[in-house]
Design a protein around this motif. Sequence first.
Motif, short mmCIF file in Angstrom:
data_model
loop_
_atom_site.label_atom_id
_atom_site.label_comp_id
_atom_site.label_asym_id
_atom_site.label_seq_id
_atom_site.Cartn_x
_atom_site.Cartn_y
_atom_site.Cartn_z
N LEU A 286 0.82 -1.21 0.00
CA LEU A 286 0.00 0.00 0.00
C LEU A 286 0.86 1.26 0.00
O LEU A 286 0.69 2.15 -0.85
N VAL A 287 1.80 1.37 0.94
CA VAL A 287 2.60 2.59 1.05
C VAL A 287 3.54 2.75 -0.14
O VAL A 287 3.82 3.88 -0.58
N GLU A 288 4.00 1.64 -0.69
CA GLU A 288 4.87 1.73 -1.86
C GLU A 288 4.09 2.20 -3.09
O GLU A 288 4.63 2.89 -3.96
N SER A 289 2.79 1.84 -3.14
CA SER A 289 1.96 2.30 -4.26
C SER A 289 1.73 3.80 -4.21
O SER A 289 1.38 4.42 -5.22
N TRP A 290 1.92 4.40 -3.04
CA TRP A 290 1.80 5.85 -2.89
C TRP A 290 3.12 6.57 -3.11
O TRP A 290 3.20 7.79 -2.95
N GLY A 291 4.16 5.84 -3.44
CA GLY A 291 5.44 6.44 -3.74
C GLY A 291 6.39 6.57 -2.56
O GLY A 291 7.45 7.20 -2.68
N PHE A 292 6.07 5.97 -1.43
CA PHE A 292 6.94 6.04 -0.27
C PHE A 292 8.08 5.02 -0.42
O PHE A 292 7.98 4.07 -1.19
N PRO A 293 9.18 5.23 0.32
CA PRO A 293 10.33 4.31 0.20
C PRO A 293 9.95 2.88 0.59
O PRO A 293 9.04 2.65 1.39
N GLN A 294 10.68 1.93 0.04
CA GLN A 294 10.45 0.52 0.35
C GLN A 294 11.02 0.20 1.72
O GLN A 294 12.15 0.53 2.03
N LEU A 295 10.20 -0.44 2.54
CA LEU A 295 10.62 -0.90 3.86
C LEU A 295 10.26 -2.38 3.97
O LEU A 295 9.35 -2.87 3.30
N HIS A 296 10.98 -3.08 4.83
CA HIS A 296 10.71 -4.50 5.04
C HIS A 296 9.29 -4.67 5.59
O HIS A 296 8.81 -3.85 6.39
N TRP A 297 8.61 -5.73 5.17
CA TRP A 297 7.23 -5.97 5.62
C TRP A 297 7.12 -6.03 7.13
O TRP A 297 6.08 -5.67 7.71
N ALA A 298 8.20 -6.46 7.79
CA ALA A 298 8.16 -6.61 9.25
C ALA A 298 7.96 -5.27 9.95
O ALA A 298 7.40 -5.22 11.05
N VAL A 299 8.41 -4.17 9.33
CA VAL A 299 8.23 -2.85 9.94
C VAL A 299 6.74 -2.58 10.15
O VAL A 299 6.30 -2.17 11.23
N TRP A 300 5.96 -2.83 9.11
CA TRP A 300 4.52 -2.57 9.18
C TRP A 300 3.82 -3.59 10.07
O TRP A 300 2.87 -3.24 10.79
N ALA A 301 4.28 -4.82 10.07
CA ALA A 301 3.70 -5.83 10.95
C ALA A 301 3.93 -5.45 12.41
O ALA A 301 3.03 -5.59 13.26
N LEU A 302 5.13 -4.95 12.72
CA LEU A 302 5.44 -4.57 14.10
C LEU A 302 4.69 -3.31 14.52
O LEU A 302 4.35 -3.15 15.69
N VAL A 303 4.44 -2.40 13.57
CA VAL A 303 3.62 -1.22 13.88
C VAL A 303 2.22 -1.66 14.26
O VAL A 303 1.64 -1.22 15.27
N ALA A 304 1.64 -2.57 13.46
CA ALA A 304 0.31 -3.10 13.78
C ALA A 304 0.33 -3.83 15.12
O ALA A 304 -0.60 -3.70 15.93
N PHE A 305 1.40 -4.58 15.36
CA PHE A 305 1.54 -5.32 16.63
C PHE A 305 1.53 -4.35 17.82
O PHE A 305 0.87 -4.60 18.83
N ALA A 306 2.26 -3.25 17.70
CA ALA A 306 2.33 -2.27 18.79
C ALA A 306 0.96 -1.65 19.07
O ALA A 306 0.54 -1.51 20.23
N VAL A 307 0.24 -1.30 18.00
CA VAL A 307 -1.08 -0.68 18.18
C VAL A 307 -2.06 -1.67 18.81
O VAL A 307 -2.80 -1.32 19.73
N VAL A 308 -2.05 -2.90 18.33
CA VAL A 308 -2.95 -3.92 18.89
C VAL A 308 -2.62 -4.17 20.36
O VAL A 308 -3.53 -4.31 21.19
N SER A 309 -1.35 -4.20 20.71
CA SER A 309 -0.96 -4.43 22.11
C SER A 309 -1.46 -3.32 23.02
O SER A 309 -1.94 -3.57 24.14
#
Length: 448
Positions: free
Chosen positions: A101-124
Amino acid sequence: MVVAAASPLGVIGGPVPLGIGLGNGAGLPTAFAVSTVILLLFAVGFTALTPYVPNAGAFYSYIGKGLGRVTGLGFAFVALISYLALEIGVYGLIGQGAKALVESWGFPQLHWAVWALVAFAVVSVLGHRNIDLSRTVLGVLLIAEVAIVLVLDAVIVGKGGDHGLSTGFASIHTVLSGAPGIALLFAILSFVGFEATAVFRDEARDPDRTIPRATYLSLGLIGVFYAVSTWALLSGWGDDTAVAKAQSTPDTLLAQTTERYLGAVGGHIIQVLFVTSLFACILSFHNIGSRYVFTLAQRSALPSHVGRPHQHHGSPHLASAAVSVVVGVFLIIGVLADLDPVTQLYTWFAGVSTVGIVTLLLATSIAVPLFFARRRREGELTVPASRALVAPSLAVLGLTGVLILILANLPSLVGDSTAIAVGVVALLAATFAAGAALAWQRPQIVVD
């Protein structure tokens, strides 16, 4: 709430492409139809027993009613590990989905784990504070995600698909091709959470009427939606091309199909809703897992201090933290092991979850006629035999067949490794044995 938590768009973008690519290809819509029928038969016995389970608990409470407290507690631990495994796996889907999603908006490529961990933090954090998505938020997201998929379905069907509409679902040869057990695995997995209708009984004015209606309606709507949308997805490319794309790029099949038929704007919208749908799904399973731990701790099956609510929020904060620790550890292990987020992390843990859930469904279906048989001997049976015996027995037959097919095809899901497949079954068996042994040692533990 149950339909929204089932993450219908998340299923169409996650398990469906995997079921097409790893399962029986163009025959997947039939797997959804078969699963729907079997689960509706299960629901007949499940809802018949619901009035006799006053704590509105989970499967293990129903199992305990028919098979005894020792067996019930064993399956309580199987249920817990199944929900945790699914939560871990879905982090792979949301990580990859958010990355795309974020790459389709032109943002830099980041490892998928970054976004998974962001979701993990919010859910926690939400789990600690006992903040759940409100029914209003879930309702709005549900309407949006179902609406765009139905629009996509209508456009594909209206245009006649790529070169005609898919007919694979009507071919026995196609339905039984590939790995039909894996197709059933992903189909059954897509329904996980429907039993929550019973969990919400305290919010219903007339639960004895509302729970059966909600259960049947949820299963019916979800089943038809999945089968039709899968058929449309296949039709959008043609069976052979759709299967090839599902095998090579399962994580982008839905987005590619949407862009092809609804344009770039439609593709972006469905990517956003895909991520929010998965987030709602993860939060739902996190809360279910937390409440399992919380309840088991209050019943002395786990350390009692974990069963204390937060002083201010009233949340099962320690139980939620325990779930977060377990999920976080396995998520980090998956990242360090460089597992593919979709074809390895999600599918492997989905295998654990599905085998566990199908076993729970099977045990519940067995427990129903046993419970009512005792009441019949005591002269207290008021439930028709069609609900107390016939439907649960048919569900047992169907679920047994599904379980056999899943186990036979499980190695192909986990990297063609028989050792890992055996390990999955051994893990669930050991978990059950640990819970049963605990119940045997502690007579004070009550499960029903």
